[in-house]
Write a protein that holds these residues in place. Sequence first.
Motif, PDB file in Angstrom:
ATOM      1  N   THR A  39     -54.480  -3.711   8.347  1.00  0.00           N
ATOM      2  CA  THR A  39     -54.945  -2.333   8.476  1.00  0.00           C
ATOM      3  C   THR A  39     -55.354  -1.780   7.122  1.00  0.00           C
ATOM      4  O   THR A  39     -56.435  -1.201   6.987  1.00  0.00           O
ATOM      5  N   ARG A  40     -54.511  -1.975   6.132  1.00  0.00           N
ATOM      6  CA  ARG A  40     -54.830  -1.460   4.795  1.00  0.00           C
ATOM      7  C   ARG A  40     -56.103  -2.105   4.265  1.00  0.00           C
ATOM      8  O   ARG A  40     -56.939  -1.446   3.657  1.00  0.00           O
ATOM      9  N   GLU A  79     -61.655  -1.860   2.784  1.00  0.00           N
ATOM     10  CA  GLU A  79     -62.864  -2.685   2.747  1.00  0.00           C
ATOM     11  C   GLU A  79     -63.678  -2.557   4.040  1.00  0.00           C
ATOM     12  O   GLU A  79     -63.919  -3.547   4.737  1.00  0.00           O
ATOM     13  N   PRO A  80     -64.117  -1.356   4.392  1.00  0.00           N
ATOM     14  CA  PRO A  80     -64.821  -1.186   5.671  1.00  0.00           C
ATOM     15  C   PRO A  80     -66.097  -2.034   5.786  1.00  0.00           C
ATOM     16  O   PRO A  80     -66.421  -2.503   6.874  1.00  0.00           O
ATOM     17  N   LEU A 138     -59.067  -0.716  15.067  1.00  0.00           N
ATOM     18  CA  LEU A 138     -59.554  -0.609  13.691  1.00  0.00           C
ATOM     19  C   LEU A 138     -61.054  -0.329  13.646  1.00  0.00           C
ATOM     20  O   LEU A 138     -61.517   0.493  12.854  1.00  0.00           O
ATOM     21  N   SER A 139     -61.814  -0.992  14.496  1.00  0.00           N
ATOM     22  CA  SER A 139     -63.260  -0.767  14.520  1.00  0.00           C
ATOM     23  C   SER A 139     -63.580   0.659  14.946  1.00  0.00           C
ATOM     24  O   SER A 139     -64.428   1.323  14.341  1.00  0.00           O
ATOM     25  N   ALA A 140     -62.917   1.149  15.979  1.00  0.00           N
ATOM     26  CA  ALA A 140     -63.154   2.521  16.434  1.00  0.00           C
ATOM     27  C   ALA A 140     -62.859   3.513  15.318  1.00  0.00           C
ATOM     28  O   ALA A 140     -63.587   4.488  15.128  1.00  0.00           O
ATOM     29  N   LEU A 162     -53.479   5.428  13.098  1.00  0.00           N
ATOM     30  CA  LEU A 162     -53.502   4.032  13.549  1.00  0.00           C
ATOM     31  C   LEU A 162     -52.112   3.505  13.899  1.00  0.00           C
ATOM     32  O   LEU A 162     -51.955   2.714  14.833  1.00  0.00           O
ATOM     33  N   ARG A 163     -51.117   3.912  13.146  1.00  0.00           N
ATOM     34  CA  ARG A 163     -49.754   3.373  13.297  1.00  0.00           C
ATOM     35  C   ARG A 163     -49.233   3.406  14.736  1.00  0.00           C
ATOM     36  O   ARG A 163     -48.785   2.374  15.245  1.00  0.00           O
ATOM     37  N   PRO A 164     -49.281   4.544  15.446  1.00  0.00           N
ATOM     38  CA  PRO A 164     -48.738   4.540  16.814  1.00  0.00           C
ATOM     39  C   PRO A 164     -49.530   3.635  17.765  1.00  0.00           C
ATOM     40  O   PRO A 164     -48.959   3.038  18.673  1.00  0.00           O
ATOM     41  N   GLN A 165     -50.830   3.528  17.537  1.00  0.00           N
ATOM     42  CA  GLN A 165     -51.628   2.649  18.386  1.00  0.00           C
ATOM     43  C   GLN A 165     -51.237   1.186  18.166  1.00  0.00           C
ATOM     44  O   GLN A 165     -51.120   0.410  19.115  1.00  0.00           O
ATOM     45  N   ILE A 166     -51.022   0.832  16.919  1.00  0.00           N
ATOM     46  CA  ILE A 166     -50.638  -0.541  16.591  1.00  0.00           C
ATOM     47  C   ILE A 166     -49.235  -0.831  17.109  1.00  0.00           C
ATOM     48  O   ILE A 166     -48.958  -1.944  17.587  1.00  0.00           O
TER      49      ILE A 166
END
Length: 148
Positions: free
Chosen positions: A2-3, A8-9, A114-116, A134-138
């Motif tokens: 994730t980081r 690095e998008p 991540l893409s969204a 992102l954390r709760p989704q992961i």
Amino acid sequence: MTRWALAEPARWTLLYGTPVQGDAAPAETTNAAGTRVTRRVLEIAADAAWEGGDQAREGVDQAREGGAPAEDAPALAPAVRELLTQTLAEFDVDAAPETAVRAITVWSGLVGVLSAHLFGQLGADAVALGEDVLRPQIEVLADVIAPR
């Protein structure tokens, strides 16, 4: 991961963005690197299934032998079961096809989340929250492999 994706998008997009139609990367130079993360997710799922105790091990053995899978296992068509069995063998991962389905679902979900986020599909307010959104989704995805 994730980081790295957030930092690095452009590289994330190169790896996980929409592929160019008609373009096929040469398998001999991309398959090993391209499947490294998928293999690791399969290994994590297999470890979680084995650490689940005797019932989980029995369920893995039953499913592998074509017996009745665990009550909460996803239903698999025979061709899907065979494909997953072959994939697990190629990756040398000792797991039932049902475990592989969970792992692939989580991997696909993680790429999607991540893409969204990186492509702004969750909206500017969500993008501003970064990892916090992102954390709760992961965590939900992780629960598919190893419920808390």
